[in-house]
Design a protein around this motif. Structure first.
Motif, PDB file in Angstrom:
ATOM      1  N   MET A   1       0.836  -1.192   0.000  1.00 23.17           N
ATOM      2  CA  MET A   1       0.000   0.000   0.000  1.00 23.17           C
ATOM      3  C   MET A   1       0.873   1.244   0.000  1.00 23.17           C
ATOM      4  SD  MET A   1      -2.869   1.154   2.822  1.00 23.17           S
ATOM      5  CE  MET A   1      -3.869  -0.293   2.521  1.00 23.17           C
ATOM      6  N   LYS A   2       0.557   2.164  -0.881  1.00 20.26           N
ATOM      7  CA  LYS A   2       1.327   3.399  -0.985  1.00 20.26           C
ATOM      8  C   LYS A   2       0.714   4.490  -0.130  1.00 20.26           C
ATOM      9  CE  LYS A   2       2.961   2.500  -5.675  1.00 20.26           C
ATOM     10  NZ  LYS A   2       3.006   3.023  -7.070  1.00 20.26           N
ATOM     11  N   ASN A   3       1.540   5.119   0.675  1.00 14.81           N
ATOM     12  CA  ASN A   3       1.060   6.232   1.512  1.00 14.81           C
ATOM     13  C   ASN A   3       1.083   7.518   0.703  1.00 14.81           C
ATOM     14  OD1 ASN A   3       0.713   4.647   3.831  1.00 14.81           O
ATOM     15  ND2 ASN A   3       2.914   4.769   4.288  1.00 14.81           N
ATOM     16  N   LYS A   4      -0.039   8.199   0.713  1.00 10.78           N
ATOM     17  CA  LYS A   4      -0.123   9.470  -0.002  1.00 10.78           C
ATOM     18  C   LYS A   4       0.601  10.547   0.790  1.00 10.78           C
ATOM     19  CE  LYS A   4      -4.424   8.626  -2.483  1.00 10.78           C
ATOM     20  NZ  LYS A   4      -5.803   9.122  -2.740  1.00 10.78           N
ATOM     21  N   LYS A   5       1.404  11.320   0.090  1.00  8.86           N
ATOM     22  CA  LYS A   5       2.139  12.390   0.752  1.00  8.86           C
ATOM     23  C   LYS A   5       1.188  13.505   1.174  1.00  8.86           C
ATOM     24  CE  LYS A   5       6.494  11.605  -1.680  1.00  8.86           C
ATOM     25  NZ  LYS A   5       7.514  12.223  -2.570  1.00  8.86           N
ATOM     26  N   PHE A   6       1.471  14.027   2.362  1.00  8.47           N
ATOM     27  CA  PHE A   6       0.658  15.148   2.841  1.00  8.47           C
ATOM     28  C   PHE A   6       1.043  16.411   2.076  1.00  8.47           C
ATOM     29  CE2 PHE A   6       0.326  18.906   5.509  1.00  8.47           C
ATOM     30  CZ  PHE A   6      -1.012  18.872   5.848  1.00  8.47           C
ATOM     31  N   SER A   7       0.045  17.203   1.732  1.00  8.26           N
ATOM     32  CA  SER A   7       0.299  18.481   1.067  1.00  8.26           C
ATOM     33  C   SER A   7      -0.720  19.509   1.541  1.00  8.26           C
ATOM     34  CB  SER A   7       0.204  18.337  -0.459  1.00  8.26           C
ATOM     35  OG  SER A   7      -1.125  18.009  -0.833  1.00  8.26           O
ATOM     36  N   ILE A   8      -0.359  20.761   1.387  1.00  8.37           N
ATOM     37  CA  ILE A   8      -1.278  21.847   1.785  1.00  8.37           C
ATOM     38  C   ILE A   8      -2.565  21.743   0.978  1.00  8.37           C
ATOM     39  CG2 ILE A   8      -1.619  24.337   1.809  1.00  8.37           C
ATOM     40  CD1 ILE A   8       0.263  23.383   3.974  1.00  8.37           C
ATOM     41  N   ARG A   9      -2.435  21.415  -0.300  1.00 10.01           N
ATOM     42  CA  ARG A   9      -3.617  21.318  -1.154  1.00 10.01           C
ATOM     43  C   ARG A   9      -4.559  20.213  -0.671  1.00 10.01           C
ATOM     44  NH1 ARG A   9      -4.791  23.216  -6.262  1.00 10.01           N
ATOM     45  NH2 ARG A   9      -6.431  22.074  -7.350  1.00 10.01           N
ATOM     46  N   LYS A  10      -3.973  19.060  -0.258  1.00  2.81           N
ATOM     47  CA  LYS A  10      -4.805  17.967   0.247  1.00  2.81           C
ATOM     48  C   LYS A  10      -5.483  18.384   1.555  1.00  2.81           C
ATOM     49  CE  LYS A  10      -4.799  13.075   1.481  1.00  2.81           C
ATOM     50  NZ  LYS A  10      -5.648  13.311   2.676  1.00  2.81           N
ATOM     51  N   PHE A  11      -4.762  19.105   2.388  1.00  2.47           N
ATOM     52  CA  PHE A  11      -5.341  19.585   3.652  1.00  2.47           C
ATOM     53  C   PHE A  11      -6.516  20.520   3.376  1.00  2.47           C
ATOM     54  CE2 PHE A  11      -5.432  22.940   6.926  1.00  2.47           C
ATOM     55  CZ  PHE A  11      -5.793  22.154   8.028  1.00  2.47           C
ATOM     56  N   ILE A  12      -6.344  21.465   2.438  1.00  5.07           N
ATOM     57  CA  ILE A  12      -7.419  22.400   2.082  1.00  5.07           C
ATOM     58  C   ILE A  12      -8.591  21.637   1.481  1.00  5.07           C
ATOM     59  CG2 ILE A  12      -8.049  24.321   0.565  1.00  5.07           C
ATOM     60  CD1 ILE A  12      -5.176  25.331   0.856  1.00  5.07           C
ATOM     61  N   ASN A  13      -8.286  20.632   0.666  1.00  4.82           N
ATOM     62  CA  ASN A  13      -9.336  19.819   0.060  1.00  4.82           C
ATOM     63  C   ASN A  13     -10.141  19.070   1.125  1.00  4.82           C
ATOM     64  OD1 ASN A  13     -10.450  18.498  -2.559  1.00  4.82           O
ATOM     65  ND2 ASN A  13      -9.946  16.757  -1.246  1.00  4.82           N
TER      66      ASN A  13
END
Length: 381
Positions: free
Chosen positions: A1-13
């Motif tokens: 399983m691949k862990n998705k990298k955290f990003s500001i855009r994902k946080f805002i989403n």
């Protein structure tokens, strides 16, 4: 399983997604009622009874019409609105008890003196329900007002985060172009996404304005703070301080003479409203709307004592910019500030706002279904 990298855009989403899902029903109801209320006055006028004015050679004086109203046991006159169109009736405000807050309104033909009491129609009842839904969700004011206030804050966050998410990851024109159009030839899933993304972008400026101004009704502290920031009080209904002891002691003039003097000072075409002297304020108060002004909701005010001496003139165009904006918070919120043009824009923006919780939920649900299908198709994912 691949862990998705955290990003500001994902946080805002994520913020945009979960706040939207949590407040969707409330935002839908508030926006739906706001959409209807955008044309509140037009709806009322459409369903209101028409009073035909028979234009003749001579009009009754306002003084005479006031006496006729009082003699007909309608109550005592507290004010009158004189239209700028000859074919429209005068509208008198009368009270049978001084303790009444607003009194009742009676339309009077100035040529024939025919009277017609303005009664509430089914449209008035419906629009009042929409108003209560918009402001308090049909709940008690202490309960509904803060709920709508919090929902408005959430909608403000959603609007700003939506603008951020609208921008593509890669700043290329081909990517930007997608955000300006709706691909009508695509399937319904893509269309719902485009409606949410594109129409949301087009309406976001108006929705942000509605949220910023709308919070003035929900939280007193916010309203006072915004007023302090602007340097002018919001919803300031107080008039100028007039020393009643310093009023002219000359012979009293008639209502018609007072109106003539006011029109002479405010020398332009427009609707004129008059509040008559009373025990609390022993002077005339005039409000006049200039037909040639940039906004149909801005008015000049004039105060006159019973002897005809002009006490104070408050011209809207002469006010500082911050005072103008503070006094226009309500029409800026409702879209009345520029008349039919801004009302139409606000109606469309609010209609789009009503659709956003629906399209946003559909997008989330479709992505959820796709994710489940991927998991079923590849158990290792």
């Amino acid at each position: 399983m691949k862990n998705k990298k955290f990003s500001i855009r994902k946080f805002i989403n994520d913020i945009h997604l979960w706040l939207g899902l949590g407040s969707g029903i409330i935002l839908f109801l508030v926006c739906l009622s706001g959409t209807i209320l955008a044309f509140e006055h037009e709806i009322k006028d459409f369903f209101a009874e028409e009073v035909h004015v028979e234009v003749g050679t001579a009009k009754h004086s306002v003084e005479n019409l006031s006496k006729l109203l009082e003699e007909s046991d309608q109550g005592f006159v507290t004010g009158v609105t004189l239209p700028d169109i000859e074919t429209e009736p005068y509208v008198f405000t009368v009270k049978k008890d001084p303790k009444e807050r607003r009194g009742s309104q009676i339309m009077v033909d100035p040529f024939t003196a025919n009277m017609h009491t303005i009664k509430k129609s089914g449209a008035d009842v419906f629009l009042m329900s929409m108003f209560r839904l918009h402001r308090w969700l049909l709940l008690d004011i202490p309960v509904g007002r803060p709920i709508v206030g919090v929902a408005t804050i959430i909608f403000l966050v959603l609007s700003i985060s939506g603008i951020v998410l609208w921008f593509p990851r890669k700043f290329k024109w081909k990517q930007f172009k997608r955000g300006f159009t709706i691909k009508t030839s695509a399937n319904w899933k893509r269309i719902s996404h485009d409606i949410h993304n594109t129409l949301g972008f087009y309406s976001c400026v108006f929705l942000v304005i509605m949220c910023i101004t709308g919070l003035c009704w929900s939280f007193d502290g916010y309203r006072e703070g915004l007023g302090n920031l602007m340097g002018a009080p919001i919803f300031d209904r107080s008039g100028p301080k007039i020393e009643t002891g310093a009023l002219s002691k000359s012979e009293n003039i008639t209502i018609d003479q007072a109106i003539a003097l006011a029109n002479e000072k405010l020398d332009y075409e427009g609707e004129l409203s008059v509040s008559l002297p009373n025990k609390k304020n022993n002077y005339y108060s005039f409000r006049k709307y200039n037909n040639n002004n940039w906004s149909p909701v801005t008015a000049d005010r004039l105060y006159m004592d019973t002897g005809g001496e002009i006490l104070f003139v408050d011209v809207f165009q002469d006010k500082p910019m911050n005072v103008k904006i503070a006094s226009l918070i309500r029409p800026i919120h409702t879209g009345e500030v520029l008349g039919m043009f801004s009302k139409t824009l606000y109606f469309l923006a609010c209609l789009i706002g009503t659709s956003l919780p629906i399209t946003g939920t559909l997008i989330w649900w479709n992505k959820l279904k796709q994710k489940r299908k991927r998991k079923l198709g590849n158990p290792l994912v």
